[in-house]
Design an enzyme around this catalytic site. Structure first.
Site, mmCIF file in Angstrom:
data_model
loop_
_atom_site.group_PDB
_atom_site.id
_atom_site.type_symbol
_atom_site.label_atom_id
_atom_site.label_comp_id
_atom_site.label_asym_id
_atom_site.label_seq_id
_atom_site.Cartn_x
_atom_site.Cartn_y
_atom_site.Cartn_z
ATOM 1 N N TYR A 1 50.246 80.896 19.308
ATOM 2 C CA TYR A 1 50.022 80.262 20.614
ATOM 3 C C TYR A 1 48.574 79.828 20.800
ATOM 4 C CZ TYR A 1 54.771 81.443 21.737
ATOM 5 O OH TYR A 1 56.145 81.508 21.707
ATOM 6 N N THR B 1 64.743 65.584 26.988
ATOM 7 C CA THR B 1 65.409 66.844 26.689
ATOM 8 C C THR B 1 66.888 66.584 26.482
ATOM 9 O OG1 THR B 1 66.054 69.028 27.547
ATOM 10 C CG2 THR B 1 65.578 67.313 29.183
ATOM 11 N N HIS C 1 59.664 77.674 31.461
ATOM 12 C CA HIS C 1 59.384 78.506 30.283
ATOM 13 C C HIS C 1 57.948 79.000 30.215
ATOM 14 C CE1 HIS C 1 63.017 76.298 28.309
ATOM 15 N NE2 HIS C 1 63.390 77.262 29.134
#
Length: 227
Positions: free
Chosen positions: A53, A170, A104
């Site tokens: 990350y 998406t 998210h």
């Protein structure tokens, strides 16, 4: 003033040069998703997960919003706009959108491993040993697979008040995000922007087979016909 609810995914950020996490072979930047995007992965190898990350965060800080982000932000001048995104970047906000729900999590925030409701701005790397004021290890403010999606109830409430639904970038295959389209009022005009759509226009659904940047321009023209 119509309420436009916009669901966005990785496709809108990809045109800013932001890599999508998952490749065609199912790997995330060369890693198995279970190793870098689950609580178990973090428990087994926290340094790997933190560095994964960290790299995503560094990349995010090097890119800019694209015209799709900016055009959606400009819709706020004439409509009530709510953006519900599966993306963990801040490109919608940087473009000027003021009402963004991140399903998210957010890459530029961190939280400790004990409390998922207490998070902080975080633009630098997170290392093993970095702790919050109470001494708990920090982790990215990301919803990993197997974790609850805390903003889903808010997103459902927003969808239930939509006058227009827009889906961009998406495939709507990841749950619970994929279920959101079912909460808009029956018959709501819906626009689906995808360069390779797996569906065709029918009824109240209009498919725009274009990239996000081009498709949003087309969308703006079509929205004018609804006024």
């Amino acid at each position: 003033m119509k309420h436009i609810v916009i669901l966005t995914g990785a496709g809108i950020s990809a045109e800013s040069g932001l890599k999508t996490f998952r490749d065609a072979d199912g790997l995330w930047e060369g890693h198995n998703v279970m190793d870098v995007a689950t609580p178990e992965g973090f428990k087994n190898n926290p340094e790997l997960v933190l560095e994964f990350y960290n790299q995503r965060r560094r990349q995010l800080l090097e890119v800019q919003p694209n015209s799709a982000h900016y055009n959606l932000a400009q819709l706020e001048a004439t409509h009530q706009v709510s953006i519900i995104t599966q993306n963990v970047d801040d490109l919608h906000e940087r473009a000027g959108s003021s009402n963004v729900i991140h399903l998210h999590g957010e890459l530029l925030k961190s939280r400790n491993i004990v409390n998922d409701k207490n998070y902080f701005p975080h633009t630098g790397d997170i290392k093993l040993g970095d702790t919050c004021p109470k001494g708990h290890q920090l982790r990215p403010h990301i919803v990993w697979f197997g974790e609850a999606v805390p903003m889903i109830d808010k997103a459902i409430e927003v969808c239930a008040t939509a006058d227009v639904l827009v889906i961009i970038g998406t495939s709507m295959q990841v749950y619970p995000a994929a279920s959101l389209m079912h909460y808009v009022p029956h018959g709501t005009p819906t626009f689906f922007i995808d360069p390779r759509p797996a569906m065709k226009s029918r009824g109240h659904l209009t498919v725009i087979a274009e990239t996000a940047t081009q498709g949003v321009k087309t969308l703006l023209d079509k929205l004018n016909t609804l006024e």
